[in-house]
Design a protein around this motif. Structure first.
Motif, PDB file in Angstrom:
ATOM      1  N   PRO A   5      11.744-114.685  47.237  1.00 10.54           N
ATOM      2  CA  PRO A   5      10.945-113.584  47.748  1.00 10.54           C
ATOM      3  C   PRO A   5       9.558-113.614  47.142  1.00 10.54           C
ATOM      4  O   PRO A   5       9.384-113.930  45.970  1.00 10.54           O
ATOM      5  N   TRP A 284      20.132-112.845  45.880  1.00 11.45           N
ATOM      6  CA  TRP A 284      19.287-113.412  46.931  1.00 11.45           C
ATOM      7  C   TRP A 284      19.938-114.617  47.603  1.00 11.45           C
ATOM      8  O   TRP A 284      19.879-114.779  48.814  1.00 11.45           O
ATOM      9  N   VAL A 311      16.802-106.645  45.301  1.00 14.07           N
ATOM     10  CA  VAL A 311      17.251-107.984  44.933  1.00 14.07           C
ATOM     11  C   VAL A 311      17.492-108.047  43.430  1.00 14.07           C
ATOM     12  O   VAL A 311      16.637-107.624  42.636  1.00 14.07           O
TER      13      VAL A 311
END
Length: 373
Positions: A5, A284, A311
């Protein structure tokens, strides 16, 4: 989906917002676009239309640029015709802007043809590295004919998909429809796409402020507005309505008296809109595995997915956005919007039951690997 991310190149405010206008044939995209191009809010916009589109703007052209496909309008807008690939068109526009060959537009409006599935346009904004770095999807605006919209939703899957992926739904020709027909169509659209406001328009006249800035970035607050973007409460309200009533209210078309108003073969009966909520941090890797499994099994039918994730190992939330089999690079947001740290994912899907998605999600998140988080 990209594994780590993070924010894509360029802060949201720096990238150029893109509004996609779609809608079925004859639903009023031409009238809407002509009105918008006279408004100050779009004086610094570039408009991209399909070569075979319905929009005729010749009467407002005052100058032709060096590129035969690009013209300068009297309002100050640029109008560019797509001849070939949309990615090439957007790349060319940006490069010519950077080189000073055309005015420095600050917004892009893309008008699709009436028979177009909007998904490929949205894919363009998610898959090309230069496009992703320079542009950001601001929102999808779909025009719906108040007179013929019911029949088009019944018979044309393209019309259903255009409405299902929208951030704004505009009811055109409402002056020609009865109040009861407008109410029935509005109710149907709310069931199809609970989070999108349904706004009647009069001959295309609407304030641009009601259409623009529908994305994750809120230019008024100069911040990322998760609540406004996700609108998970709308999906909860829709679920409650369906639970209370047990079935959707359908419109009977007097022009087709033999058509069952509860016909399960109607296109929008295949569409479901729902939200998932998860109260624990998400691994994740497991999430990516689950999404990839979902894409492999149901990719074409995942019309639109948006979410904010807690996350594991991340101090800030991560926003995700996907259309069918493609996902925008995940974005790490600056902070949580409030004290609620639940992960929330909203779906608009075709031929996929909520129970199927929820069961598979729990299977991945309740795995032995997730239990160690």
């Amino acid at each position: 989906m990209s594994p780590p991310p993070g924010s894509p190149p360029g802060a949201p405010a720096e990238r150029i917002p893109v509004t996609v206008i779609t809608g079925f044939l004859g639903s009023g995209k031409t009238t809407l676009l002509k009105h918008l191009l006279t408004q100050p809010e779009l004086s610094d916009a570039a408009v991209i239309i399909n070569e075979f589109g319905e929009v005729g703007l010749d009467h407002v052209l005052v100058e032709t640029s060096n590129d035969d496909n690009t013209v300068l309008l009297s309002s100050g807008c640029l109008c560019c015709t797509v001849r070939g690939d949309l990615i090439d068109t957007m790349r060319r526009l940006f490069l010519r802007r950077r080189n000073g060959e055309i005015p420095e537009f600050r917004r892009v409006v893309i008008e699709t043809t009436g028979l177009a599935d909007p998904a490929p346009v949205l894919h363009t904004l998610m898959q090309d590295p230069l496009v992703v770095a320079v542009f950001r999807l601001d929102g999808v605006v779909t025009t719906i004919d108040a007179v013929n919209g019911m029949a088009q939703l019944d018979r044309q899957m393209e019309s259903v998909k255009q409405a299902a992926v929208a951030d704004r739904l505009l009811l055109t020709k409402s002056d020609l429809a009865t109040k009861s027909d407008i109410a029935a169509l509005t109710d149907r659209l709310h069931k199809l796409n609970p989070a999108a406001p349904v706004v009647p328009v009069d001959h295309g006249r609407i304030s641009p402020s009601r259409l623009l800035d529908a994305g994750l970035y809120n230019p008024e607050t100069k911040s990322l507005d998760v609540r406004r973007w996700l609108k998970t409460e709308a999906y909860a309200d829709a679920a409650g309505h369906e639970h209370d009533h047990g079935h959707a209210h359908h419109h009977h078309d007097p022009a087709h008296p033999d058509q069952d108003p509860h016909d399960v073969n109607r296109h929008d009966t295949r569409i479901s809109a729902f939200a998932l909520d998860w109260d624990r941090p998400i691994d994740w890797g497991l999430f990516v595995d689950w999404i990839e499994m979902l894409i492999t099994s149901h990719g074409e039918n995942l019309l639109r997915i948006k979410g904010i994730l807690n996350v594991a190992g991340e101090d800030v939330p991560v926003a995700i956005h996907g259309v069918q089999h493609l996902f925008h690079p995940p974005v790490a947001l600056p902070a949580w919007p409030d004290q609620d740290r639940h992960s929330r994912i909203v779906f608009i899907a075709r031929d996929i039951r909520r129970e199927t998605v929820e069961k598979s999600f729990h299977a991945f998140m309740d795995s032995p690997v997730a239990a160690k988080i």
